[in-house]
Design a protein around this motif. Structure first.
Motif, short mmCIF file in Angstrom:
data_model
loop_
_atom_site.label_atom_id
_atom_site.label_comp_id
_atom_site.label_asym_id
_atom_site.label_seq_id
_atom_site.Cartn_x
_atom_site.Cartn_y
_atom_site.Cartn_z
N TRP A 121 81.21 26.05 61.93
CA TRP A 121 80.86 24.52 61.60
C TRP A 121 79.41 24.38 60.65
O TRP A 121 79.69 23.64 59.92
CB TRP A 121 80.81 23.80 62.85
CG TRP A 121 81.91 23.83 63.84
CD1 TRP A 121 82.60 24.68 64.85
CD2 TRP A 121 82.88 22.69 63.70
NE1 TRP A 121 83.60 24.33 65.20
CE2 TRP A 121 83.90 23.16 64.46
CE3 TRP A 121 83.10 21.77 62.80
CZ2 TRP A 121 85.04 22.49 64.40
CZ3 TRP A 121 84.31 21.01 62.79
CH2 TRP A 121 85.47 21.23 63.75
N ALA A 127 79.91 17.12 63.51
CA ALA A 127 80.22 18.41 63.90
C ALA A 127 79.63 19.51 62.91
O ALA A 127 79.37 20.78 63.48
CB ALA A 127 81.55 18.69 63.95
N VAL A 128 79.33 19.06 61.77
CA VAL A 128 78.75 19.91 60.74
C VAL A 128 77.27 20.07 60.63
O VAL A 128 76.93 20.91 59.61
CB VAL A 128 79.79 19.86 59.14
CG1 VAL A 128 81.21 20.10 59.31
CG2 VAL A 128 79.51 18.50 58.65
N SER A 146 87.64 19.42 61.38
CA SER A 146 88.42 20.06 62.36
C SER A 146 89.82 20.32 61.67
O SER A 146 90.39 21.23 61.83
CB SER A 146 88.69 19.30 63.82
OG SER A 146 89.45 19.87 64.53
N TRP A 156 80.43 25.08 57.16
CA TRP A 156 81.66 24.34 56.66
C TRP A 156 81.32 23.80 55.31
O TRP A 156 80.32 23.50 54.95
CB TRP A 156 81.95 23.19 57.54
CG TRP A 156 83.21 22.41 57.13
CD1 TRP A 156 84.59 22.37 57.54
CD2 TRP A 156 83.10 21.43 56.44
NE1 TRP A 156 85.42 21.53 56.96
CE2 TRP A 156 84.64 20.75 56.21
CE3 TRP A 156 82.34 20.56 55.49
CZ2 TRP A 156 84.85 19.55 55.56
CZ3 TRP A 156 82.61 19.45 54.90
CH2 TRP A 156 83.79 18.93 54.83
N LYS A 209 80.48 22.14 68.99
CA LYS A 209 80.38 21.30 67.90
C LYS A 209 81.09 20.18 67.52
O LYS A 209 80.68 19.13 66.93
CB LYS A 209 80.17 22.19 66.41
CG LYS A 209 79.08 23.37 66.47
CD LYS A 209 77.58 22.66 66.41
CE LYS A 209 77.63 21.90 64.94
NZ LYS A 209 76.36 21.09 65.07
N CYS A 210 82.16 20.12 68.15
CA CYS A 210 83.31 19.39 67.72
C CYS A 210 83.81 18.75 69.34
O CYS A 210 84.15 19.60 70.02
CB CYS A 210 84.47 19.84 66.90
SG CYS A 210 85.66 18.36 66.76
#
Length: 432
Positions: free
Chosen positions: A371, A326-327, A395, A374, A342-343
């Motif tokens: 994201w 996700a990042v 998350s 992050w 993204k997630c």
């Protein structure tokens, strides 16, 4: 020299051990090496140089000019922003044939249209030249409700990969209810599917209560039979979601799986049921265990498998440089309407979208920037478990600051791993 901030000291049955969460080294050390380690730790420069080199090679001590956090940050950024892999989590539908008690999704009755299918192929074709491999995760809802879409998309994606000399692999998260032997064979041969995650939440009574069909009927018997049928075709990760309501019956399921001779054919693990802010699952907080309670259950789970001489597989706590896809700048989640996220925890909730296949990625979108920018929480920087934890689920760091379960049971995990290795060596492959 100085001790690595990621070195953990253990005393097991009167012997000294060192584990380093960055180098992944885990070793029993003799009295002389331990004395050298203590001298370095206490800033005493009068130590045996040869022994210090041994400790250095294991990562237990480092040179004075080394910056471990800087090293980790550098490689994390390389992995996140310079990845040669395109990661796509594709949900061909958000509809599901189950109504699980703790699900966080809104099950819209939408399926991927031909137009979105075309846009997805165009997206991959446009971007594929930047990558050396493409990894596709089929997700939902229940992805197998859109089985033919998966097959058709897979054929095209594999063709694009082959034409561009790009490696292709795929996996799936499924409830397992529709995953028959025939489908498994086709998915392996046509879609290059190798791995599938399936969930059983306990013995029949508990599972059927937590994971019923839409009409309330149980699903345990069908899933168990499907697992038996496909275990020789696909690699199966069997997940058991643990909550306050079912953890006491965990070992009954283990015994059943052993009786069915499945523990030799699947990888089994447990995961906590968790309540996530801003999703449907926020209403099930009453079911959720604390991280420390789950950590205790995980140790009991592993000990039970050891006592039963069941092959646990690799539960060694390896380091990882990136918390999750996700990042990463090259990982995307795609819903049936072509919206990008993204997630996958937020799939279908369009306020968390970062763009679409039609309009492209909105790089000024605050959700996208949240994201890709992050960073590991400040509280985690000086933790000796940072390399294996990376703060846990990215998350979750947006909504709470509770440590992962590994923080509470790392010492027991390392002790169990030693016992497991000793047992494996003594039984010479006689693990079940």
């Amino acid at each position: 020299m100085k001790p690595s901030k990621f070195t953990i000291e253990l005393d097991i049955d009167g012997s000294k051990y060192l584990y380093n969460s960055l180098s992944n080294a885990y070793a029993k050390i003799d009295e002389d090496h331990y004395e050298t380690y203590l001298k370095i730790k206490n800033n005493d420069t009068d130590y045996d140089e040869k022994m210090s080199i041994d400790l250095y090679n294991g990562g237990f001590v480092i040179n004075d000019n080394e910056d471990e956090i800087g090293y980790m940050n550098f490689f994390e950024k390389v992995m996140r922003y310079g990845s040669s892999s395109l990661g796509l989590t594709i949900a061909p539908t958000l509809q599901c044939n189950f109504r699980c008690k703790y699900c966080y999704e809104i099950h819209e009755n939408s399926f991927m249209s031909d137009d979105v299918h075309k846009l997805l192929i165009e997206f991959v074709t446009k971007n594929i030249s930047r990558y050396k491999n493409i990894s596709v995760s089929w997700y939902g809802g229940e992805p197998l409700l859109a089985y033919h879409t998966i097959i058709n998309l897979s054929k095209e994606l594999i063709k694009i990969a082959e034409e561009n000399n790009v490696e292709y692999n795929s996996n799936m998260v499924s409830n397992g209810y529709l995953l028959t032997k025939e489908k498994a064979k086709t998915l392996k041969e046509v879609a290059k599917l190798r791995n599938v995650q399936i969930t059983l939440d306990g013995i029949k009574e508990i599972h059927d209560r937590n994971r019923p069909l839409i009409d309330g009927q149980g699903t345990f018997d069908v899933i168990l039979q499907n697992i038996k049928d496909i275990s020789g075709i696909l690699n199966i990760s069997l997940r058991i979601n643990i909550s306050k309501e079912n953890f006491a019956e965990l070992f009954k399921l283990i015994d059943l799986l052993k009786k069915e001779e499945l523990l030799k054919k699947v990888h089994i693990y447990i995961a906590p049921v968790y309540s996530m802010e801003n999703t449907e699952s926020s209403k099930i907080q009453y079911m959720c265990l604390s991280k420390s309670d789950f950590a205790d259950i995980e140790i009991k789970f592993l000990k039970y498998l050891l006592e039963k001489k069941i092959d646990i597989g690799n539960f060694y706590p390896f380091s990882r440089l990136v918390v999750c896809g996700a990042v990463s700048s090259s990982s995307f989640v795609i819903d049936p309407e072509g919206y990008l996220y993204k997630c996958w925890n937020f799939i279908g909730n369009k306020k968390y979208s970062i763009g679409s296949l039609k309009s492209g990625i909105d790089t000024k979108n605050k959700e996208f920037l949240k994201w890709v920018n992050w960073e590991i929480p400040v509280k985690c920087i000086n933790c000796n478990l940072l390399p294996i934890c990376q703060s846990g689920c990215a998350s979750e760091t947006f909504y709470n600051d509770e440590c992962t379960a590994r923080k509470y049971n790392i010492m027991q995990i390392l002790q169990l791993f030693k016992k497991y290795r000793d047992l494996s060596a003594n039984t010479k492959g006689d693990m079940h």
